[in-house]
Motif scaffolding. Structure first.
Motif, PDB file in Angstrom:
ATOM      1  N   TYR A  60       0.849  -1.194   0.000  1.00 14.56           N
ATOM      2  CA  TYR A  60       0.000   0.000   0.000  1.00 14.56           C
ATOM      3  C   TYR A  60       0.881   1.240   0.000  1.00 14.56           C
ATOM      4  CZ  TYR A  60      -3.897  -3.044   1.503  1.00 14.56           C
ATOM      5  OH  TYR A  60      -4.849  -4.022   1.591  1.00 14.56           O
ATOM      6  N   TYR A  61       0.399   2.280  -0.687  1.00  9.31           N
ATOM      7  CA  TYR A  61       1.075   3.574  -0.675  1.00  9.31           C
ATOM      8  C   TYR A  61       0.172   4.595   0.017  1.00  9.31           C
ATOM      9  CZ  TYR A  61       4.081   1.420  -4.172  1.00  9.31           C
ATOM     10  OH  TYR A  61       4.938   0.573  -4.833  1.00  9.31           O
ATOM     11  N   PRO A  62       0.676   5.310   1.010  1.00 12.75           N
ATOM     12  CA  PRO A  62      -0.181   6.241   1.754  1.00 12.75           C
ATOM     13  C   PRO A  62      -0.553   7.466   0.920  1.00 12.75           C
ATOM     14  CG  PRO A  62       2.100   6.421   2.487  1.00 12.75           C
ATOM     15  CD  PRO A  62       2.051   5.258   1.536  1.00 12.75           C
ATOM     16  N   ILE A  63      -1.763   7.950   1.129  1.00 14.96           N
ATOM     17  CA  ILE A  63      -2.247   9.199   0.527  1.00 14.96           C
ATOM     18  C   ILE A  63      -2.272  10.243   1.634  1.00 14.96           C
ATOM     19  CG2 ILE A  63      -4.141  10.338  -0.676  1.00 14.96           C
ATOM     20  CD1 ILE A  63      -5.024   7.612  -1.678  1.00 14.96           C
ATOM     21  N   ARG A  64      -1.503  11.285   1.479  1.00 11.29           N
ATOM     22  CA  ARG A  64      -1.387  12.317   2.515  1.00 11.29           C
ATOM     23  C   ARG A  64      -2.046  13.608   2.046  1.00 11.29           C
ATOM     24  NH1 ARG A  64       2.261  10.496   6.304  1.00 11.29           N
ATOM     25  NH2 ARG A  64       3.572   8.755   5.634  1.00 11.29           N
ATOM     26  N   ALA A  65      -2.622  14.322   2.990  1.00 16.27           N
ATOM     27  CA  ALA A  65      -3.301  15.583   2.674  1.00 16.27           C
ATOM     28  C   ALA A  65      -3.214  16.512   3.877  1.00 16.27           C
ATOM     29  CB  ALA A  65      -4.763  15.330   2.292  1.00 16.27           C
ATOM     30  N   GLY A  66      -3.447  17.786   3.620  1.00 15.86           N
ATOM     31  CA  GLY A  66      -3.438  18.774   4.684  1.00 15.86           C
ATOM     32  C   GLY A  66      -2.057  19.305   4.989  1.00 15.86           C
ATOM     33  N   ILE A  67      -2.028  20.306   5.828  1.00 12.03           N
ATOM     34  CA  ILE A  67      -0.760  20.942   6.188  1.00 12.03           C
ATOM     35  C   ILE A  67       0.140  19.980   6.944  1.00 12.03           C
ATOM     36  CG2 ILE A  67       0.274  22.830   7.513  1.00 12.03           C
ATOM     37  CD1 ILE A  67      -2.227  24.450   6.998  1.00 12.03           C
ATOM     38  N   LEU A  68      -0.442  19.146   7.761  1.00 14.13           N
ATOM     39  CA  LEU A  68       0.342  18.196   8.561  1.00 14.13           C
ATOM     40  C   LEU A  68       0.650  16.908   7.816  1.00 14.13           C
ATOM     41  CD1 LEU A  68      -1.474  18.608  12.010  1.00 14.13           C
ATOM     42  CD2 LEU A  68       0.598  19.745  11.185  1.00 14.13           C
ATOM     43  N   ARG A  69       0.194  16.825   6.563  1.00 13.25           N
ATOM     44  CA  ARG A  69       0.462  15.665   5.719  1.00 13.25           C
ATOM     45  C   ARG A  69       0.028  14.369   6.395  1.00 13.25           C
ATOM     46  NH1 ARG A  69       0.278  17.029   1.113  1.00 13.25           N
ATOM     47  NH2 ARG A  69       1.487  15.220   0.413  1.00 13.25           N
ATOM     48  N   ARG A  70      -1.190  14.378   6.914  1.00 14.94           N
ATOM     49  CA  ARG A  70      -1.715  13.194   7.561  1.00 14.94           C
ATOM     50  C   ARG A  70      -2.183  12.180   6.515  1.00 14.94           C
ATOM     51  NH1 ARG A  70      -5.432  16.049  12.295  1.00 14.94           N
ATOM     52  NH2 ARG A  70      -3.692  16.771  13.612  1.00 14.94           N
ATOM     53  N   VAL A  71      -2.118  10.928   6.883  1.00 16.25           N
ATOM     54  CA  VAL A  71      -2.553   9.855   5.989  1.00 16.25           C
ATOM     55  C   VAL A  71      -4.077   9.798   5.989  1.00 16.25           C
ATOM     56  CG1 VAL A  71      -2.504   7.385   5.538  1.00 16.25           C
ATOM     57  CG2 VAL A  71      -0.451   8.536   6.387  1.00 16.25           C
ATOM     58  N   VAL A  72      -4.669   9.994   4.817  1.00 14.84           N
ATOM     59  CA  VAL A  72      -6.126   9.994   4.678  1.00 14.84           C
ATOM     60  C   VAL A  72      -6.623   8.787   3.891  1.00 14.84           C
ATOM     61  CG1 VAL A  72      -6.280  12.499   4.861  1.00 14.84           C
ATOM     62  CG2 VAL A  72      -5.989  11.445   2.600  1.00 14.84           C
ATOM     63  N   GLY A  73      -5.719   7.970   3.403  1.00 14.71           N
ATOM     64  CA  GLY A  73      -6.109   6.788   2.650  1.00 14.71           C
ATOM     65  C   GLY A  73      -4.886   6.057   2.132  1.00 14.71           C
ATOM     66  N   HIS A  74      -5.133   5.004   1.371  1.00 11.38           N
ATOM     67  CA  HIS A  74      -4.034   4.210   0.811  1.00 11.38           C
ATOM     68  C   HIS A  74      -4.371   3.788  -0.614  1.00 11.38           C
ATOM     69  CE1 HIS A  74      -3.126   3.733   5.136  1.00 11.38           C
ATOM     70  NE2 HIS A  74      -1.870   3.596   4.729  1.00 11.38           N
ATOM     71  N   VAL A  75      -3.344   3.767  -1.453  1.00 11.79           N
ATOM     72  CA  VAL A  75      -3.449   3.175  -2.783  1.00 11.79           C
ATOM     73  C   VAL A  75      -3.042   1.711  -2.661  1.00 11.79           C
ATOM     74  CG1 VAL A  75      -2.582   3.182  -5.149  1.00 11.79           C
ATOM     75  CG2 VAL A  75      -2.955   5.346  -3.951  1.00 11.79           C
ATOM     76  N   ARG A  76      -3.989   0.818  -2.910  1.00 11.39           N
ATOM     77  CA  ARG A  76      -3.736  -0.609  -2.725  1.00 11.39           C
ATOM     78  C   ARG A  76      -3.190  -1.199  -4.019  1.00 11.39           C
ATOM     79  NH1 ARG A  76      -9.280  -2.259   0.594  1.00 11.39           N
ATOM     80  NH2 ARG A  76      -9.050  -0.651   2.224  1.00 11.39           N
TER      81      ARG A  76
END
Length: 427
Positions: A60-76
């Protein structure tokens, strides 16, 4: 182990990679089948029949978003894949672009970080190795890259391109620290792949595409590996050169007792070179079987659609294609249940059973037991169902499904339906 110990007879220089005579892909199917059966019979008698064993592998590859680059999902990219590769066989892997074929191979080689699962090579879990243990086992596992241009450093001569791996794996026992020893080994393997020994001082830009790929093959062979991941090694080559490289790989397999994981888009190429074939869709392995059985009797609706897209060389025979409607779902948000049900022709034909959209099918054994498919209704995939699916498609729906761009990664389709009669050639 040296080339002389591995090869049958002394290596002899060849005039050129592009002019080297080799059997073509159009050889007798009976002869190819007899050779395949003989090799399989030989491999079944060896100890340690399974060389590579993949169990529930995930990448899986993490999907990051926001200023804090939080993980919001994964590319499976690879999601719960399991299969075995027997010692001495060629395991072909096919599927649409973006389905996870290359990521799977790179994860096995530790070029990508896995998320879960195991990848065992000769009983050793590759995903747990670190430091010198990982470095030592890399001698036994090598890769042939897809791009023969981008995979070679343009600033390095051939002797350094192939010898770099030898230097990295040098020990007092093998003597690869010595430049003369490395150069001799490089020259030996260049001759094994059909190139001249004196090419060692040339640079990549001085070779054709087929010759560059042969250099890549020689680089993979130089460390005497047992397992090679061939990532679409002929997709960038001309058809005539493809046949030479394919026959070279088959010849090297017999001479050096190699095992291949062979990734390709060309189903005809996979059929020619493989002993067994795996079909991937959206990060999942949906069907596995012996090459002859899978091509003659596919048991997954996606495999049926893939094979229907293979053109027939006879211009008098017009094939009806099974057109897959819609786009490939995103691996970041795959459909629930069976991942293929949103495009499945059998799902529509059976009246959209709820099980397909709610329950993820397991890869299960069929008849014969070596043939596996991840479909709840695999037993219903047959000639009558395929003919019914072909007849249900109209010309307009088929024409709208024509792929606008080769970069989309979709199955290429062409209009079907009533066609003008073929005129007989005039005398």
């Amino acid at each position: 182990m040296t080339v002389e110990q591995n090869a049958i007879g002394d290596p002899a220089p060849a005039p050129s990679a592009e002019t080297t005579e080799a059997p073509t892909v159009t050889e007798s199917e009976a002869d190819a089948q007899a050779a395949r059966e003989a090799l399989l019979a030989a491999t079944t008698t060896r100890e340690g029949r399974t060389l590579v064993s993949i169990k529930n592998l995930k990448t899986y590859y993490p999907i990051r978003a926001g200023i804090l680059r939080r993980v919001v999902g994964h590319v499976r990219a690879v999601d719960d894949v399991s299969f075995d590769i027997r010692r001495g066989e060629v395991f072909g892997l096919v599927g649409e672009s973006g389905c996870g074929k290359t990521t799977l191979g790179r994860t096995i080689l530790r070029l990508e970080q896995s998320t879960a699962g195991t990848a065992e090579f000769d009983g050793v879990n590759l995903l747990k190795l670190r430091g010198n243990d990982l470095k030592n086992i890399r001698r036994r596992i090598q890769v042939i890259f897809q791009d023969p241009v981008g995979s070679l450093n343009p600033r390095m001569p051939v002797s350094d391109l192939i010898g770099e791996g030898l230097l990295a794996q040098a020990t007092p026992e093998n003597g690869w620290h010595d430049r003369k020893v490395r150069d001799k080994r490089v020259g030996d393997y260049l001759e094994e792949v059909g190139l001249r020994r004196e090419y060692t001082r040339r640079y990549p830009h001085e070779f054709s595409g087929g010759q560059r790929q042969r250099i890549g093959i020689a680089r993979a062979l130089a460390l005497s590996p047992e397992f090679i991941f061939a990532d679409e090694p002929v997709s960038a080559l001309d058809v005539s050169i493809q046949s030479q490289v394919l026959n070279l790989l088959l010849d090297l397999r017999e001479r050096f007792s190699l095992t291949f994981l062979f990734v390709a888009h060309n189903l005809s190429v996979v059929q020619y070179i493989s002993d067994r074939v795996g079909v991937m869709y959206l990060g999942k392995l949906v069907e596995v079987g012996a090459v002859d059985d899978l091509y003659a009797n596919p048991r997954h609706p996606y495999t049926v659609a893939l094979l229907s897209a293979v053109p027939n060389p006879n211009p008098r025979i017009r094939k009806r294609l099974i057109v897959l409607k819609g786009d490939v779902p995103s691996p970041a948000a795959p459909p629930s249940g069976c991942r293929f049900h949103t495009r499945c022709w059998l799902y529509e034909q059976l009246g959209k059973p709820e099980r397909c959209s709610t329950e993820d099918p397991e890869l299960r054994s069929l008849n014969p037991a070596t043939h596996q498919a991840a479909c709840h209704f695999a037993e219903r995939v047959g000639e009558p169902a395929v003919r019914q699916a072909e007849a249900a498609q109209d010309v307009v729906a088929t024409a709208e499904a024509v792929v606008p761009s080769a970069d989309d990664g979709a199955i290429p389709v062409a209009p079907t339906g009533p066609q003008p009669p073929t005129q007989e050639p005039r005398a």
